[in-house]
Enzyme design. Sequence first.
Site, PDB file in Angstrom:
ATOM      1  N   ASP A 193       0.801  -1.246   0.000  1.00 36.59           N
ATOM      2  CA  ASP A 193       0.000   0.000   0.000  1.00 36.59           C
ATOM      3  C   ASP A 193       0.828   1.289   0.000  1.00 36.59           C
ATOM      4  OD1 ASP A 193      -1.963  -1.903   0.174  1.00 36.59           O
ATOM      5  OD2 ASP A 193      -2.807  -1.233   2.083  1.00 36.59           O
ATOM      6  N   LYS A 210      -6.952  -5.018  -3.129  1.00 37.47           N
ATOM      7  CA  LYS A 210      -7.719  -5.568  -2.008  1.00 37.47           C
ATOM      8  C   LYS A 210      -8.666  -4.509  -1.463  1.00 37.47           C
ATOM      9  CE  LYS A 210      -4.018  -4.377   1.170  1.00 37.47           C
ATOM     10  NZ  LYS A 210      -4.733  -3.305   1.891  1.00 37.47           N
ATOM     11  N   CYS A 268      -2.103  -2.763   7.619  1.00 37.61           N
ATOM     12  CA  CYS A 268      -1.951  -3.684   6.488  1.00 37.61           C
ATOM     13  C   CYS A 268      -0.661  -4.489   6.534  1.00 37.61           C
ATOM     14  CB  CYS A 268      -2.125  -2.919   5.181  1.00 37.61           C
ATOM     15  SG  CYS A 268      -3.850  -2.397   4.991  1.00 37.61           S
TER      16      CYS A 268
END
Length: 210
Positions: free
Chosen positions: A15, A113, A158
């Site tokens: 990310d 995701k 994450c």
Amino acid sequence: MTIKIGDSDVLVVIDVQNDFCPGGGLPVPEGDQVVPTINALARRFRHVVLTQDWHPARHLSFASSHPGHRPYDTIEAAYGPQVLWPDHCVQATLGAELRADLDIPHAALVIRKGFRPHIDSYSAFYENDRTTPTGLAGYLRERGLARVFAAGLALDFCVRYSAEDAKREGFDVVVIEDACRGIDVSDSVKAARDSFGASGIAIGRTDAIG
Ligand code: VGL
Ligand code: ZN
């Protein structure tokens, strides 16, 4: 001690997107500072996978989808507690793009995701219902990859959930701490570190990766 990188090692870059950097929708303090570190780290890996948080507008994880709630409140989703976030990483917006200065041309896969409207996904392996897989474990196994190095944003969400799931899926896991930054809501960075220790997840630094 130096960790030697080989053909069964994979770097998973989590990310590194505009919205998680200063000025973005859900800024992680110093989030942009991981970019040069990760660029240099990635050159030492033959195998690199990127992840991209990728939400539809009005996603369940957005506080703006729940009148009366504010960012960082926790609600009860169908699958359990869910932290509410400012709007971030909305599909096909500039905020959802990977950082333009991320320079990893040999990355072979981008896993998106969090694209189901009613399920959030912190982990690169399983969504927050803990049962819907992203397909990453199968990909890594089929490619003969056995050890996962995790870097990116955010350390306490994450990166943490991805590292824990990787370990649970039978991979060896090393979190490269100087290639991560955390959000740190209600002591979540400390909780992440404690959990790494308890689950046998190693914490390493880029200067120890050979
Ligand atoms: C993340 C909160 C919400 C992350 C993603 O990348 O750590 N955190 N969505
Ligand atoms: Zn998100």
